[in-house]
Design a protein around this motif. Structure first.
Motif, PDB file in Angstrom:
ATOM      1  N   GLN A 105       0.824  -1.201   0.000  1.00 31.00           N
ATOM      2  CA  GLN A 105       0.000   0.000   0.000  1.00 31.00           C
ATOM      3  C   GLN A 105       0.867   1.262   0.000  1.00 31.00           C
ATOM      4  O   GLN A 105       0.657   2.185  -0.790  1.00 31.00           O
ATOM      5  CB  GLN A 105      -0.893  -0.050   1.235  1.00 31.00           C
ATOM      6  CG  GLN A 105      -1.918   1.066   1.332  1.00 31.00           C
ATOM      7  CD  GLN A 105      -2.414   1.181   2.759  1.00 31.00           C
ATOM      8  OE1 GLN A 105      -2.388   0.193   3.512  1.00 31.00           O
ATOM      9  NE2 GLN A 105      -2.847   2.366   3.145  1.00 31.00           N
ATOM     10  N   VAL A 106       1.871   1.244   0.866  1.00 24.30           N
ATOM     11  CA  VAL A 106       2.800   2.372   0.903  1.00 24.30           C
ATOM     12  C   VAL A 106       3.458   2.542  -0.463  1.00 24.30           C
ATOM     13  O   VAL A 106       3.603   3.657  -0.986  1.00 24.30           O
ATOM     14  CB  VAL A 106       3.881   2.133   1.984  1.00 24.30           C
ATOM     15  CG1 VAL A 106       4.960   3.189   1.882  1.00 24.30           C
ATOM     16  CG2 VAL A 106       3.245   2.131   3.359  1.00 24.30           C
ATOM     17  N   PHE A 107       3.844   1.416  -1.044  1.00 23.52           N
ATOM     18  CA  PHE A 107       4.488   1.432  -2.356  1.00 23.52           C
ATOM     19  C   PHE A 107       3.564   2.098  -3.376  1.00 23.52           C
ATOM     20  O   PHE A 107       3.977   2.963  -4.150  1.00 23.52           O
ATOM     21  CB  PHE A 107       4.796  -0.004  -2.775  1.00 23.52           C
ATOM     22  CG  PHE A 107       5.255  -0.142  -4.194  1.00 23.52           C
ATOM     23  CD1 PHE A 107       6.579   0.108  -4.520  1.00 23.52           C
ATOM     24  CD2 PHE A 107       4.374  -0.506  -5.198  1.00 23.52           C
ATOM     25  CE1 PHE A 107       7.011   0.002  -5.824  1.00 23.52           C
ATOM     26  CE2 PHE A 107       4.797  -0.613  -6.506  1.00 23.52           C
ATOM     27  CZ  PHE A 107       6.121  -0.360  -6.823  1.00 23.52           C
ATOM     28  N   TRP A 108       2.305   1.714  -3.337  1.00 26.30           N
ATOM     29  CA  TRP A 108       1.338   2.241  -4.297  1.00 26.30           C
ATOM     30  C   TRP A 108       1.186   3.740  -4.142  1.00 26.30           C
ATOM     31  O   TRP A 108       1.209   4.497  -5.119  1.00 26.30           O
ATOM     32  CB  TRP A 108       0.011   1.501  -4.111  1.00 26.30           C
ATOM     33  CG  TRP A 108      -1.025   1.893  -5.108  1.00 26.30           C
ATOM     34  CD1 TRP A 108      -2.262   2.387  -4.853  1.00 26.30           C
ATOM     35  CD2 TRP A 108      -0.902   1.834  -6.530  1.00 26.30           C
ATOM     36  NE1 TRP A 108      -2.921   2.633  -6.010  1.00 26.30           N
ATOM     37  CE2 TRP A 108      -2.109   2.311  -7.072  1.00 26.30           C
ATOM     38  CE3 TRP A 108       0.116   1.426  -7.388  1.00 26.30           C
ATOM     39  CZ2 TRP A 108      -2.346   2.400  -8.435  1.00 26.30           C
ATOM     40  CZ3 TRP A 108      -0.105   1.501  -8.759  1.00 26.30           C
ATOM     41  CH2 TRP A 108      -1.314   1.984  -9.274  1.00 26.30           C
ATOM     42  N   GLN A 109       1.068   4.173  -2.888  1.00 22.09           N
ATOM     43  CA  GLN A 109       0.927   5.614  -2.638  1.00 22.09           C
ATOM     44  C   GLN A 109       2.143   6.387  -3.124  1.00 22.09           C
ATOM     45  O   GLN A 109       2.032   7.402  -3.811  1.00 22.09           O
ATOM     46  CB  GLN A 109       0.731   5.873  -1.138  1.00 22.09           C
ATOM     47  CG  GLN A 109      -0.691   5.573  -0.684  1.00 22.09           C
ATOM     48  CD  GLN A 109      -0.811   5.586   0.824  1.00 22.09           C
ATOM     49  OE1 GLN A 109       0.198   5.765   1.512  1.00 22.09           O
ATOM     50  NE2 GLN A 109      -2.010   5.393   1.326  1.00 22.09           N
ATOM     51  N   HIS A 142      12.682   9.497  -7.388  1.00 17.22           N
ATOM     52  CA  HIS A 142      13.946   9.156  -6.719  1.00 17.22           C
ATOM     53  C   HIS A 142      14.568   7.900  -7.311  1.00 17.22           C
ATOM     54  O   HIS A 142      15.783   7.809  -7.464  1.00 17.22           O
ATOM     55  CB  HIS A 142      13.709   8.984  -5.214  1.00 17.22           C
ATOM     56  CG  HIS A 142      13.394  10.270  -4.519  1.00 17.22           C
ATOM     57  ND1 HIS A 142      14.336  11.249  -4.332  1.00 17.22           N
ATOM     58  CD2 HIS A 142      12.245  10.758  -3.994  1.00 17.22           C
ATOM     59  CE1 HIS A 142      13.796  12.286  -3.707  1.00 17.22           C
ATOM     60  NE2 HIS A 142      12.521  12.015  -3.494  1.00 17.22           N
ATOM     61  N   LEU A 143      13.714   6.943  -7.650  1.00 20.02           N
ATOM     62  CA  LEU A 143      14.220   5.716  -8.259  1.00 20.02           C
ATOM     63  C   LEU A 143      14.903   6.030  -9.581  1.00 20.02           C
ATOM     64  O   LEU A 143      16.003   5.551  -9.874  1.00 20.02           O
ATOM     65  CB  LEU A 143      13.061   4.736  -8.477  1.00 20.02           C
ATOM     66  CG  LEU A 143      13.429   3.356  -9.018  1.00 20.02           C
ATOM     67  CD1 LEU A 143      14.357   2.649  -8.068  1.00 20.02           C
ATOM     68  CD2 LEU A 143      12.183   2.507  -9.243  1.00 20.02           C
ATOM     69  N   GLY A 144      14.249   6.873 -10.365  1.00 19.07           N
ATOM     70  CA  GLY A 144      14.812   7.236 -11.660  1.00 19.07           C
ATOM     71  C   GLY A 144      16.169   7.890 -11.508  1.00 19.07           C
ATOM     72  O   GLY A 144      17.135   7.544 -12.205  1.00 19.07           O
ATOM     73  N   ALA A 174       9.259  -0.523   1.084  1.00 21.61           N
ATOM     74  CA  ALA A 174       8.600  -0.227  -0.189  1.00 21.61           C
ATOM     75  C   ALA A 174       9.623   0.278  -1.202  1.00 21.61           C
ATOM     76  O   ALA A 174       9.665  -0.172  -2.348  1.00 21.61           O
ATOM     77  CB  ALA A 174       7.496   0.800   0.021  1.00 21.61           C
ATOM     78  N   TYR A 175      10.473   1.198  -0.782  1.00 19.85           N
ATOM     79  CA  TYR A 175      11.500   1.718  -1.689  1.00 19.85           C
ATOM     80  C   TYR A 175      12.495   0.625  -2.064  1.00 19.85           C
ATOM     81  O   TYR A 175      12.905   0.504  -3.213  1.00 19.85           O
ATOM     82  CB  TYR A 175      12.215   2.913  -1.044  1.00 19.85           C
ATOM     83  CG  TYR A 175      11.540   4.224  -1.334  1.00 19.85           C
ATOM     84  CD1 TYR A 175      10.264   4.497  -0.862  1.00 19.85           C
ATOM     85  CD2 TYR A 175      12.174   5.192  -2.113  1.00 19.85           C
ATOM     86  CE1 TYR A 175       9.642   5.698  -1.140  1.00 19.85           C
ATOM     87  CE2 TYR A 175      11.551   6.399  -2.397  1.00 19.85           C
ATOM     88  CZ  TYR A 175      10.288   6.641  -1.901  1.00 19.85           C
ATOM     89  OH  TYR A 175       9.666   7.834  -2.182  1.00 19.85           O
ATOM     90  N   THR A 176      12.874  -0.168  -1.055  1.00 24.36           N
ATOM     91  CA  THR A 176      13.806  -1.257  -1.332  1.00 24.36           C
ATOM     92  C   THR A 176      13.257  -2.182  -2.397  1.00 24.36           C
ATOM     93  O   THR A 176      13.947  -2.540  -3.355  1.00 24.36           O
ATOM     94  CB  THR A 176      14.052  -2.066  -0.055  1.00 24.36           C
ATOM     95  OG1 THR A 176      14.674  -1.237   0.905  1.00 24.36           O
ATOM     96  CG2 THR A 176      14.947  -3.273  -0.334  1.00 24.36           C
ATOM     97  N   THR A 201       4.184   5.547  -5.319  1.00 22.85           N
ATOM     98  CA  THR A 201       4.271   5.522  -6.779  1.00 22.85           C
ATOM     99  C   THR A 201       3.304   6.536  -7.376  1.00 22.85           C
ATOM    100  O   THR A 201       3.655   7.281  -8.290  1.00 22.85           O
ATOM    101  CB  THR A 201       3.923   4.117  -7.300  1.00 22.85           C
ATOM    102  OG1 THR A 201       4.737   3.173  -6.623  1.00 22.85           O
ATOM    103  CG2 THR A 201       4.183   4.023  -8.791  1.00 22.85           C
ATOM    104  N   GLN A 202       2.113   6.554  -6.831  1.00 22.48           N
ATOM    105  CA  GLN A 202       1.120   7.475  -7.368  1.00 22.48           C
ATOM    106  C   GLN A 202       1.511   8.921  -7.175  1.00 22.48           C
ATOM    107  O   GLN A 202       1.285   9.763  -8.037  1.00 22.48           O
ATOM    108  CB  GLN A 202      -0.223   7.207  -6.700  1.00 22.48           C
ATOM    109  CG  GLN A 202      -0.916   5.987  -7.292  1.00 22.48           C
ATOM    110  CD  GLN A 202      -2.404   6.131  -7.173  1.00 22.48           C
ATOM    111  OE1 GLN A 202      -2.896   6.461  -6.101  1.00 22.48           O
ATOM    112  NE2 GLN A 202      -3.117   5.890  -8.242  1.00 22.48           N
TER     113      GLN A 202
END
Ligand code: ATP
Ligand code: ATP
Ligand code: MG
Ligand code: MG
Lengths: 301, 247, 253, 253, 247
Positions: free
Chosen positions: D45-49, D59-61, D224-226, D51-52
């Motif tokens: 869920q955190v990941f989804w948020q 940051h990933l980019g 989530a970031y990991t 990402t949205q």
């Protein structure tokens, strides 16, 4: 002529960041004689690297480091930003009521062995005939980890930075001593700033007008944050506080830390503390020099 | 006029790193090979034949003496059929042949050679999926295909059944006649040597010297006749007692 | 004779290379003329003081002990698992994703989780290092196992070598270059991780100490401690890895 | 038929292994029942948020870009130097000590020095990563070069292959397992270093972000970031490394 | 009573990973080898001889059919001389021989074999520093030394000069007489095969079948006589036209 730009290395969750936001919110920067560029740094060390690398002009750090850098030939200077200092915390129901009770207990120390408050706490212990260094089980670690350790009861008491302490206090942990308490009990009645702006002295001298104006605006922003609830509410998202209680605690500590006075008396008190720390840390924290370096405290005049 | 002039005073192997074993492989060897001559080297196992071929191919220069190769010197194209196939396992049969060309590989020639060696079917197969005899044939094609000025062959026909070996020998022979080049050829099979070579060089156990250097004077057109070969062999054994122990 | 020259040369070259490095450093320091790049002599002096005070030896010792323990565990486990995955396609298919995941979980995260679950204890620290290093060893050794010579394995099988015998006499010598690569880059990796581990939750060791110096921006001490560690690794290299290499590769022509 | 089963199995096994891992996690989370080990669903869920909100992708980019640049530089340079040192004993003797030193200088020290000398610029960050990763690649590739098959090199020499041709057709395919090992463990290592690099001198990227979460002890966001990063690496593995492996090893029996 | 019973319906190689080439190496092969029989396999290169030996040695079980080995089944000691030496390069000659023993290696036997093969001098040398012929001899010693119940030899005598080959053949023969065991032997040399074997099995190109199975009825004591061998060879060629193309 061009307005000079002040490049600030501010931590995302740091109070400097709050004040910058407040200045923007209040439109203080629009008419100022300078521009502000905020360069986010991840932590204290990143700030120090950035200052050394010349990528920022001003960071927030302490005067002991400023002095020790000066003693090795880097002409940094310091101007007070806040009096708020670390806190020694215990769980609400803890049997620990005084320093003597710490004996044989596990004490988490967020700043490591050279933490100013830890050194001063040891001095206080000596006054009370308690050898803290030998008597407690010291656990050094990163502040967030140590908070966690206290929550899980893996340590009995925790000496940590005030923002981490505020989070815990909001959850009912009790402040046994603050940094100011320790200094006062050591016999120094003046309030000495714990952190401040640190910058290259040459830079400050060259940009004196702009920088002085910035310092004034910063103070003004600080005051409005404490006096105006609406202004405070605007910067709440920056505080990462989980609950209103925690926000309250953070604001309280933040406002208590307002630098009221900064003059010769405070500076000589600082010199006293410096001498104490020099001896307590066995030169390690302060470097070789036994006295605070002249010029460590930048005079705005 | 010699195409290859070999004059080696001393070739001694020093074992690497720790142990200090020395082994004198060649001591004082003088040998000239004429242009387009077809020479066969015969000698006991371990006498230094591979060592000599390596030195001629320029793979080993740690010796005292010198080896001169014709007028073309460094530009002479050398085809070397090693004692083991030495194919690149990550390339198919065809790629293994094509890779040795500096310019575009001659597709028609390679096709023809593959067909002659009965390897057309497996040209897209990787070497590790071939039998050893098939791998050897690929190595032979590789050496033939570049039209070498000097062809070095270290026991090329072992692992081949009699008919294949015969066919490869005939192929080698006809290639050599179409486009003469110098051939140095190691074999343990005296009959084979007699059938192919202009000269037989018999070598001693290490340190290697030349024991006998015998021209084969059977006319080329009679070399397919087994009786002729047998006769020469008998003659050889009776005339050269020195090499008797080697055969 | 050739080897004679080579041996002579080798020591000379080693000395020369160190001298050149020192020269470059000295030059750079005098060009930079800043405390962020202290002179070699200054670093040497700091080194000497820290050694005499017993501080450096203490922290170095503590870190080396951690290094030794976690390195041994990671190597032994890593080799075993790596060989297994290299030989067994099904196991490999199963654990491959785990490997990629564990390989790429940031050291920070594993360290935090280890500390949080097992407390700020020595065992948690070592576990954190092992978790970080293990996937690396596995990946390297697995690659080596995949490249094993089938011919020799068949030889062992036809002569009915048991598993252990096959491993000792046939597989291990072929893994040597991979084990060496894993060891050399592994010592360095562990050292990098141990620094973070000690920084976050230990009260001694080089990582803890380096962090203190970093806080004070004391580059001379940072370098002095670094070189103490490098010297130890260099010693390991000279006294252990190099002779091992020589012995293991004696057979190569 | 056999390969058919194998292919079918492979996907199943991959899915199964991920499921098992997820199961273990879920179980552990419900046993621990603490915020320090959030449930998979919560992390998702955190990941989804994140990402949205565009924060995570940003940051990933940024981090991936840094990773790509520094990885490429380190691999190309590392392979070149590694092959050189593996082939030339004198050069090796000279640079061996440098290698040990650079291998073991803590990332922290190189990062600080790079930043202090070249400013908090992107180039300094990338240089710092390259300096940290390069010695690892060199050491691995050097080991591979030492293990090259002499027979094939002699073949190339006798057929007068030029240097480049020898490298492409004879040396490179043999280095493949070593390059793969360096790539796999290298991506992981760079990632570890980049986190420190970004922490100390960048205002964006995963390292900066993870540190913020660490300060807040927000384990769900950390994870989530990991996993966002791990997923990218897993994709690289599936789309790039695995097919490359298959292609390069097609010839093995 | 058969020691080895071979009954293979199908042995097909499927190439790995990507390409889908299939190659049927063996189709319907029935062969029984008696206890202590000495059998020689002859067939064209690539016909599947190595494949068959590997299957007998238990290295390859991907086939349809079965191979039964005597009563001892899995405990039968197998000595295998591969087509290439397959020595462990990191062990010396002597270590390479000793390593195949589960118990203490028999020093005296190994010494004797090394001496017979003229390798006593190099027993402390690493294989890569030996000539290929020497390496092959080491591989042969390795197989002999364990006193195998079944001895598989894939062209063991190539790369050996005539006298050495003769000597190794004699050694093999005398070992076999001292302590009889089953021998399966691949060769391309018909004379060699006649001199050694009880039976000659001629094999077809792939898919491999048995073309002829011919007992050699020359008494053992006459096998050293070249004339006898030649005579048998002539006889063979005239009597068995089917195998004529293979020779
Ligand atoms: N790299 C090496 N180091 C040390 N000694 C070697 C090396 N290569 C070959 N020798 C020795 O040199 C001698 C000659 O070897 P070489 O390979 O030239 O023999 P050969 O005549 O080709 O034998 P064969 O017919 O068995 O192939 C052998 O005694 C061998 O032990
Ligand atoms: N691993 C493999 N994968 C695919 N095909 C193979 C493999 N091994 C062998 N073959 C094929 O099987 C056939 C028989 O090979 P094998 O090695 O048994 O021949 P051989 O009779 O021993 O020949 P030679 O006398 O040349 O050694 C060949 O056509 C070969 O291409
Ligand atoms: Mg040879
Ligand atoms: Mg074969």
């Amino acid at each position: 002529n061009e307005k000079p730009t002040i490049r600030l290395g501010a931590m995302a969750a740091g109070t400097l960041n709050w004040e910058l936001a407040a200045m923007r919110n209040q439109g203080l920067l629009e008419n100022a004689g300078f521009n502000v560029e905020n360069i986010a740094v991840a932590n204290q060390q990143a700030g120090k690297v950035a200052l050394q690398a010349g990528s920022v002009d001003v960071i927030v750090s302490d005067w002991i480091w400023t002095s020790s850098m000066r003693s090795t030939g880097t002409n940094l200077s310091f101007y007070p930003f806040s009096d708020t200092s670390g806190v020694l915390l215990v769980p609400a129901d803890s049997p620990i009521k005084s320093l003597a009770d710490l004996k044989g207990k596990k004490l988490g120390i967020a700043g490591g062995e050279l933490d100013k408050n830890w050194l001063l706490l040891q001095a206080l212990g000596q006054q009370q005939q308690v050898d803290l260094n030998a008597g407690v089980e010291k656990i050094y670690g990163a502040p967030p980890l140590l908070s966690q350790q206290l929550l899980e009861k893996r340590v009995d008491a925790l000496l940590t930075f005030w923002q981490f302490a505020a989070h815990l206090e909001a959850q009912g942990y009790r402040a046994l001593l603050t940094g100011e308490d320790i200094i006062r009990q050591l016999g120094i009645s003046e309030t000495v700033p714990s952190i401040g702006y640190v910058f290259k002295q040459d830079w400050a001298d060259q940009h004196k007008t702009a920088f002085k104006q910035f310092l004034g605006l910063s103070k003004q922003a600080h005051d409005t944050l404490c006096s105006s609830d609406t202004e405070w509410q605007k910067i709440v998202p920056l505080t990462d506080a989980a609950s209103p209680k925690e926000q309250q605690k953070l604001r309280e500590r933040y406002c208590q830390g307002r630098v009221e006075q900064w003059g010769a008396t405070q500076q000589s008190a600082a010199a006293k503390i410096y001498a104490m720390l020099h001896q307590l840390s066995n030169n390690k924290l302060t470097g070789q020099s036994a006295q605070i370096q002249a010029g460590t405290f930048w005079s705005a005049d | 006029m010699n195409d290859i002039t070999i004059s080696i005073q001393d070739k001694t192997y020093r074992s690497g790193h720790l142990d200090d074993r020395q082994h004198q492989a060649i001591a004082d060897l003088q040998l000239g090979v004429g242009r387009n001559e077809f020479v066969c080297l015969l000698g006991p196992s371990g006498c230094g034949k591979t060592t000599l071929l390596n030195m001629i191919a320029g793979l080993d220069s740690h010796y005292q003496g010198h080896i001169r190769i014709g007028s073309q010197a460094a530009t002479a194209k050398i085809g070397y059929v090693f004692q083991n196939p030495r194919l690149l396992p990550w390339y198919t049969v065809r790629q293994n042949i094509e890779v040795v060309f500096a310019q575009t590989p001659p597709a028609a020639l390679i096709d023809a050679l593959l067909a002659d060696m009965q390897l057309s079917d497996v040209q897209q197969v990787y070497p590790e999926r071939l039998s050893l005899g098939m791998q050897r044939r690929v190595a032979i094609i590789r050496a033939f295909a570049i039209n070498p000025d000097i062809l070095l062959m270290d026991e090329p026909f072992v692992s081949l059944d009699a008919p294949s070996a015969r066919q490869v020998r005939n192929l080698l022979y006809s290639l050599w006649q179409q486009r003469p080049h110098t051939v140095l050829f190691v074999s343990h099979d005296l009959r084979e040597a007699i059938a192919l070579a202009d000269r037989l060089i018999f070598l001693s156990p290490p340190p290697m010297r030349i024991i006998s250097d015998i021209p084969v004077n059977i006319p080329r057109e009679l070399r397919n006749d087994e009786a002729q070969i047998e006769a020469f062999r008998e003659h050889l054994l009776s005339q050269h007692p020195a090499i008797n122990g080697l055969l | 004779m050739l080897t004679g020259i080579f041996k002579f040369n080798h020591t000379t070259i080693t000395l020369l290379s160190l001298l050149v490095l020192l020269g470059i450093w000295q030059l750079a320091a005098s060009v930079a003329n800043s405390l962020t790049l202290p002179y070699p002599a200054h670093v040497a002096q700091v080194f000497w003081q820290a050694t005499q005070s017993g501080e450096l030896p203490y922290h170095l010792g503590v870190t080396l002990l951690r290094l030794l323990v976690s390195f041994s565990i990671a190597m032994v486990l890593g080799c075993a698992i790596g060989v297994m995955l290299g030989k067994n396609k099904t196991l490999d298919a199963f654990f491959d994703n785990w490997l990629v995941i564990f390989l790429n979980i940031p050291a920070l995260v594993t360290i935090i989780l280890c500390y949080v679950w097992f407390g700020l204890a020595e065992s948690a620290a070592i576990l954190a290092v092992v978790i970080n290093k293990l996937p690396n060893v596995i990946v390297t050794i697995r690659e080596g196992t995949r490249a094993l010579d089938k011919d020799l394995l068949e030889m062992a099988e036809s002569y009915r070598f048991e598993r252990k015998k096959t491993f000792v006499h046939v597989i291990w010598p072929q893994l040597h270059p991979f084990v060496m690569a894993a060891t050399r880059s592994g010592l360095a990796l562990i050292w990098k991780i141990i620094l973070v581990v000690e920084l976050l939750g230990r009260s001694n060791g080089m990582g803890y100490q380096l962090h203190l110096f970093f806080q004070l921006f004391d580059v001379a001490s940072l370098l002095a401690y670094t070189f103490a560690f490098v010297a130890v690794i260099q010693l390991i290299e000279w006294l252990l890895l190099r002779p091992l290499d020589r012995k293991a590769l004696r057979w190569r022509r």
